[in-house]
Design a protein around this motif. Structure first.
Motif, PDB file in Angstrom:
ATOM      1  N   ARG A   1       0.616  -1.347  -0.087  1.00  0.00           N
ATOM      2  CA  ARG A   1       0.038  -0.049  -0.072  1.00  0.00           C
ATOM      3  C   ARG A   1       0.891   1.106   0.023  1.00  0.00           C
ATOM      4  NH1 ARG A   1      -2.322  -0.740   4.488  1.00  0.00           N
ATOM      5  NH2 ARG A   1      -1.490   0.646   5.603  1.00  0.00           N
ATOM      6  N   TYR A   2       1.628   1.275   0.953  1.00  0.00           N
ATOM      7  CA  TYR A   2       2.760   2.256   0.947  1.00  0.00           C
ATOM      8  C   TYR A   2       3.466   2.630  -0.446  1.00  0.00           C
ATOM      9  CZ  TYR A   2       1.997   3.667   5.664  1.00  0.00           C
ATOM     10  OH  TYR A   2       1.473   4.236   6.824  1.00  0.00           O
ATOM     11  N   ALA A   3       3.920   1.635  -0.958  1.00  0.00           N
ATOM     12  CA  ALA A   3       4.696   1.528  -2.128  1.00  0.00           C
ATOM     13  C   ALA A   3       3.977   2.149  -3.408  1.00  0.00           C
ATOM     14  CB  ALA A   3       5.168   0.304  -2.456  1.00  0.00           C
ATOM     15  N   ARG A   4       2.516   1.898  -3.279  1.00  0.00           N
ATOM     16  CA  ARG A   4       1.588   2.272  -4.267  1.00  0.00           C
ATOM     17  C   ARG A   4       1.588   3.640  -4.189  1.00  0.00           C
ATOM     18  NH1 ARG A   4      -3.716  -1.238  -5.350  1.00  0.00           N
ATOM     19  NH2 ARG A   4      -4.144  -0.524  -7.460  1.00  0.00           N
ATOM     20  N   GLU A   5       1.249   4.363  -2.644  1.00  0.00           N
ATOM     21  CA  GLU A   5       1.027   5.734  -2.555  1.00  0.00           C
ATOM     22  C   GLU A   5       2.234   6.597  -3.051  1.00  0.00           C
ATOM     23  OE1 GLU A   5       0.060   6.084   1.587  1.00  0.00           O
ATOM     24  OE2 GLU A   5      -1.720   5.091   1.282  1.00  0.00           O
ATOM     25  N   TRP A   6       3.420   6.024  -3.162  1.00  0.00           N
ATOM     26  CA  TRP A   6       4.619   6.829  -3.320  1.00  0.00           C
ATOM     27  C   TRP A   6       4.899   6.417  -4.941  1.00  0.00           C
ATOM     28  CZ3 TRP A   6       7.645   4.228   1.261  1.00  0.00           C
ATOM     29  CH2 TRP A   6       7.230   4.784   2.238  1.00  0.00           C
ATOM     30  N   GLY A   7       4.013   5.560  -5.462  1.00  0.00           N
ATOM     31  CA  GLY A   7       4.280   5.678  -7.159  1.00  0.00           C
ATOM     32  C   GLY A   7       5.171   4.666  -7.391  1.00  0.00           C
ATOM     33  N   TYR A   8       5.455   3.582  -6.670  1.00  0.00           N
ATOM     34  CA  TYR A   8       6.211   2.368  -6.739  1.00  0.00           C
ATOM     35  C   TYR A   8       5.536   1.001  -6.547  1.00  0.00           C
ATOM     36  CZ  TYR A   8      10.274   5.334  -6.031  1.00  0.00           C
ATOM     37  OH  TYR A   8      11.171   6.295  -6.409  1.00  0.00           O
ATOM     38  N   THR A   9       5.881  -0.057  -7.336  1.00  0.00           N
ATOM     39  CA  THR A   9       5.584  -1.319  -7.143  1.00  0.00           C
ATOM     40  C   THR A   9       6.481  -2.281  -6.784  1.00  0.00           C
ATOM     41  OG1 THR A   9       4.007  -3.216  -8.369  1.00  0.00           O
ATOM     42  CG2 THR A   9       5.768  -1.864  -9.553  1.00  0.00           C
ATOM     43  N   PHE A  10       6.212  -3.429  -6.084  1.00  0.00           N
ATOM     44  CA  PHE A  10       7.092  -4.492  -5.761  1.00  0.00           C
ATOM     45  C   PHE A  10       7.416  -5.456  -6.852  1.00  0.00           C
ATOM     46  CE2 PHE A  10       6.736  -2.984  -1.427  1.00  0.00           C
ATOM     47  CZ  PHE A  10       8.012  -3.168  -0.937  1.00  0.00           C
ATOM     48  N   LYS A  11       8.390  -5.756  -7.326  1.00  0.00           N
ATOM     49  CA  LYS A  11       8.722  -6.841  -8.397  1.00  0.00           C
ATOM     50  C   LYS A  11       9.825  -7.711  -7.598  1.00  0.00           C
ATOM     51  CE  LYS A  11       5.682  -6.027 -11.153  1.00  0.00           C
ATOM     52  NZ  LYS A  11       4.530  -6.881 -11.406  1.00  0.00           N
ATOM     53  N   LEU A  12       9.934  -9.085  -7.714  1.00  0.00           N
ATOM     54  CA  LEU A  12      11.111  -9.932  -7.514  1.00  0.00           C
ATOM     55  C   LEU A  12      12.105  -9.930  -8.618  1.00  0.00           C
ATOM     56  CD1 LEU A  12      12.329 -12.086  -5.427  1.00  0.00           C
ATOM     57  CD2 LEU A  12      11.574 -13.742  -6.665  1.00  0.00           C
ATOM     58  N   LEU A  13      12.961  -9.207  -8.602  1.00  0.00           N
ATOM     59  CA  LEU A  13      14.112  -8.957  -9.580  1.00  0.00           C
ATOM     60  C   LEU A  13      15.193  -9.899  -9.353  1.00  0.00           C
ATOM     61  CD1 LEU A  13      14.215  -5.215 -10.477  1.00  0.00           C
ATOM     62  CD2 LEU A  13      12.444  -7.140 -11.631  1.00  0.00           C
ATOM     63  N   ALA A  14      15.594 -10.679 -10.567  1.00  0.00           N
ATOM     64  CA  ALA A  14      16.837 -11.210 -10.698  1.00  0.00           C
ATOM     65  C   ALA A  14      17.863 -10.210 -11.597  1.00  0.00           C
ATOM     66  CB  ALA A  14      16.873 -12.601 -11.443  1.00  0.00           C
ATOM     67  N   ILE A  15      18.865  -9.693 -10.870  1.00  0.00           N
ATOM     68  CA  ILE A  15      19.646  -8.780 -11.450  1.00  0.00           C
ATOM     69  C   ILE A  15      21.185  -9.137 -11.431  1.00  0.00           C
ATOM     70  CG2 ILE A  15      20.704  -6.429 -11.052  1.00  0.00           C
ATOM     71  CD1 ILE A  15      18.309  -5.923  -9.376  1.00  0.00           C
ATOM     72  N   ALA A  16      21.751  -8.822 -12.997  1.00  0.00           N
ATOM     73  CA  ALA A  16      23.192  -8.996 -13.160  1.00  0.00           C
ATOM     74  C   ALA A  16      23.683  -8.057 -13.871  1.00  0.00           C
ATOM     75  CB  ALA A  16      23.349 -10.563 -13.944  1.00  0.00           C
ATOM     76  N   GLN A  17      24.656  -7.414 -13.285  1.00  0.00           N
ATOM     77  CA  GLN A  17      25.127  -6.100 -13.991  1.00  0.00           C
ATOM     78  C   GLN A  17      26.628  -5.908 -13.487  1.00  0.00           C
ATOM     79  OE1 GLN A  17      22.573  -3.507 -12.263  1.00  0.00           O
ATOM     80  NE2 GLN A  17      23.503  -3.288 -10.292  1.00  0.00           N
ATOM     81  N   ARG A  18      27.195  -5.224 -14.471  1.00  0.00           N
ATOM     82  CA  ARG A  18      28.619  -4.966 -14.371  1.00  0.00           C
ATOM     83  C   ARG A  18      28.733  -3.997 -12.851  1.00  0.00           C
ATOM     84  NH1 ARG A  18      31.804  -6.149 -18.395  1.00  0.00           N
ATOM     85  NH2 ARG A  18      30.592  -6.657 -20.353  1.00  0.00           N
ATOM     86  N   ALA A  19      29.879  -4.091 -12.122  1.00  0.00           N
ATOM     87  CA  ALA A  19      29.833  -3.573 -10.835  1.00  0.00           C
ATOM     88  C   ALA A  19      30.371  -2.234 -10.982  1.00  0.00           C
ATOM     89  CB  ALA A  19      30.697  -4.373  -9.916  1.00  0.00           C
ATOM     90  N   ASN A  20      31.251  -2.145 -12.144  1.00  0.00           N
ATOM     91  CA  ASN A  20      31.727  -0.950 -12.301  1.00  0.00           C
ATOM     92  C   ASN A  20      32.229  -0.852 -13.763  1.00  0.00           C
ATOM     93  OD1 ASN A  20      34.601  -1.785 -12.049  1.00  0.00           O
ATOM     94  ND2 ASN A  20      34.115  -1.665  -9.837  1.00  0.00           N
ATOM     95  N   SER A  21      32.882   0.063 -14.314  1.00  0.00           N
ATOM     96  CA  SER A  21      33.586   0.006 -15.461  1.00  0.00           C
ATOM     97  C   SER A  21      34.802   0.659 -15.606  1.00  0.00           C
ATOM     98  CB  SER A  21      33.065   0.850 -16.767  1.00  0.00           C
ATOM     99  OG  SER A  21      32.579   2.162 -16.109  1.00  0.00           O
ATOM    100  N   GLY A  22      35.693   0.661 -14.638  1.00  0.00           N
ATOM    101  CA  GLY A  22      36.910   1.046 -14.586  1.00  0.00           C
ATOM    102  C   GLY A  22      38.170  -0.038 -14.546  1.00  0.00           C
ATOM    103  N   GLY A  23      38.857   0.103 -15.549  1.00  0.00           N
ATOM    104  CA  GLY A  23      40.033  -0.729 -15.771  1.00  0.00           C
ATOM    105  C   GLY A  23      39.738  -2.216 -16.237  1.00  0.00           C
ATOM    106  N   GLU A  24      40.509  -2.861 -16.758  1.00  0.00           N
ATOM    107  CA  GLU A  24      40.414  -3.990 -17.234  1.00  0.00           C
ATOM    108  C   GLU A  24      40.033  -5.208 -16.418  1.00  0.00           C
ATOM    109  OE1 GLU A  24      40.432  -5.222 -20.459  1.00  0.00           O
ATOM    110  OE2 GLU A  24      40.839  -3.141 -20.928  1.00  0.00           O
ATOM    111  N   ALA A  25      40.396  -5.134 -15.265  1.00  0.00           N
ATOM    112  CA  ALA A  25      40.127  -6.145 -14.231  1.00  0.00           C
ATOM    113  C   ALA A  25      38.655  -5.973 -13.675  1.00  0.00           C
ATOM    114  CB  ALA A  25      41.171  -6.250 -13.074  1.00  0.00           C
ATOM    115  N   ALA A  26      38.289  -4.657 -13.344  1.00  0.00           N
ATOM    116  CA  ALA A  26      36.896  -4.351 -13.188  1.00  0.00           C
ATOM    117  C   ALA A  26      35.804  -4.852 -13.934  1.00  0.00           C
ATOM    118  CB  ALA A  26      37.092  -3.043 -12.786  1.00  0.00           C
TER     119      ALA A  26
END
Length: 293
Positions: free
Chosen positions: A235-260
């Motif tokens: 209810r609170y999420a909806r009032e603030w303009g948000y919605t809950f989703k169970l997300l599976a996320i994979a992303q690059r942690a950063n982009s600095g340097g070859e190792a990173a």
């Protein structure tokens, strides 16, 4: 002139296996008309079936199917780690292409299976393992390889998406929404793999390995489910303009340097999404995957 037929050996005749048999017995596409179900491996020969299979094609000897020289392709739909892993590897060792919907075995033993397939010079196809039929794995392996992928976000578990949709749209409690999911057959009697996020973690492990070309340790993925979300949170999420989703996320942690470049952030958890987000309005049992490149 005898028409060539592709002889298929099916491992498992549960919900998914039954659906595959129904498609192959009443093919809508001309290419499927040349496919013949030659053998079906089951746990019990006496169990009632929703599809008709000639008794002589049913067997409890699954190893015989994967080693039978008359079988051209093996479709593994058993689920679980063993004996699925062993049977897949034996099928590959006998030079048979394998089709599987088993996200658990690919998430944990995918590297071993793909190496065996490469050595045997046959294919392992697994599009049905992730995303409820969304064509995402093959694009990640082929056309999207030219893109420098930054992130993959996904709603990849239909059961939890259904539960959260019910809690949002019908003001149901978690328990009420779960009971409805079970009544519809979306959730198992023990729904832990879904509601604790383990199923989504299996799937993001596969997506991440393909998107970023690295080996992903499934057990190292932080995972939080949706049991703790209350109607008040919704209810609170909806009032603030948000919605809950169970997300599976994979992303690059950063982009600095070859190792990173190969430092990855992979996780599964409930997420507050702005109502304008592309994934915010994916409801019911639908899945969706967002690739940022």
């Amino acid at each position: 002139m005898r028409r060539y037929r592709e002889r298929v050996g099916l491992l498992g005749l549960g919900t998914v296996g039954t659906g595959v048999v129904q498609i192959l017995q009443q093919p809508r596409h001309p290419l499927l008309q040349s496919v013949e179900i030659a053998a079906v491996g089951v746990r019990s020969l006496d169990k009632p079936r929703q599809v008709r299979i000639p008794p002589e094609r049913l067997t409890t000897n699954l190893e015989q199917i994967v080693s039978d020289p008359e079988i051209d392709v093996v479709i593994e739909l058993m689920g679980g780690l063993e004996p699925a892993r062993t049977l897949i590897l034996k099928a590959l060792d006998h030079g048979k292409p394998v089709i599987t919907a088993n996200k658990a075995v690919i998430a944990r033993h995918g590297e071993e299976i793909f190496q065996a397939a490469a050595q045997a010079k046959v294919s392992v196809l697994l599009e049905a393992a992730v995303g409820g039929g969304i064509p995402i794995l093959q694009p990640l392996q082929q056309s999207l390889q030219a893109s420098h992928i930054q992130a993959v976000w996904g709603i990849v578990n239909g059961t939890t998406n259904f539960i959260l949709s019910q809690m949002t749209q019908a003001a149901s409690s978690f328990e009420e929404a779960l009971a409805l999911a079970q009544a519809h057959g979306y959730a198992e009697a023990d729904p832990s793999a879904d509601v604790e996020g383990w199923d989504a973690a299996d799937k993001i492990a596969i997506l991440a390995s393909l998107a970023f070309g690295v080996s992903v340790e499934r057990e190292a993925i932080p995972c939080e489910g949706i049991r703790g979300i209350s109607p008040t949170d919704i209810r609170y999420a909806r009032e603030w303009g948000y919605t809950f989703k169970l997300l599976a996320i994979a992303q690059r942690a950063n982009s600095g340097g070859e190792a990173a470049k190969m430092a990855l952030d992979i996780r599964v958890h409930p997420t507050l999404l702005p109502s304008t987000h592309p994934l915010a309005n994916i409801n019911g049992v639908d899945n969706a995957v967002l690739v940022q490149g």
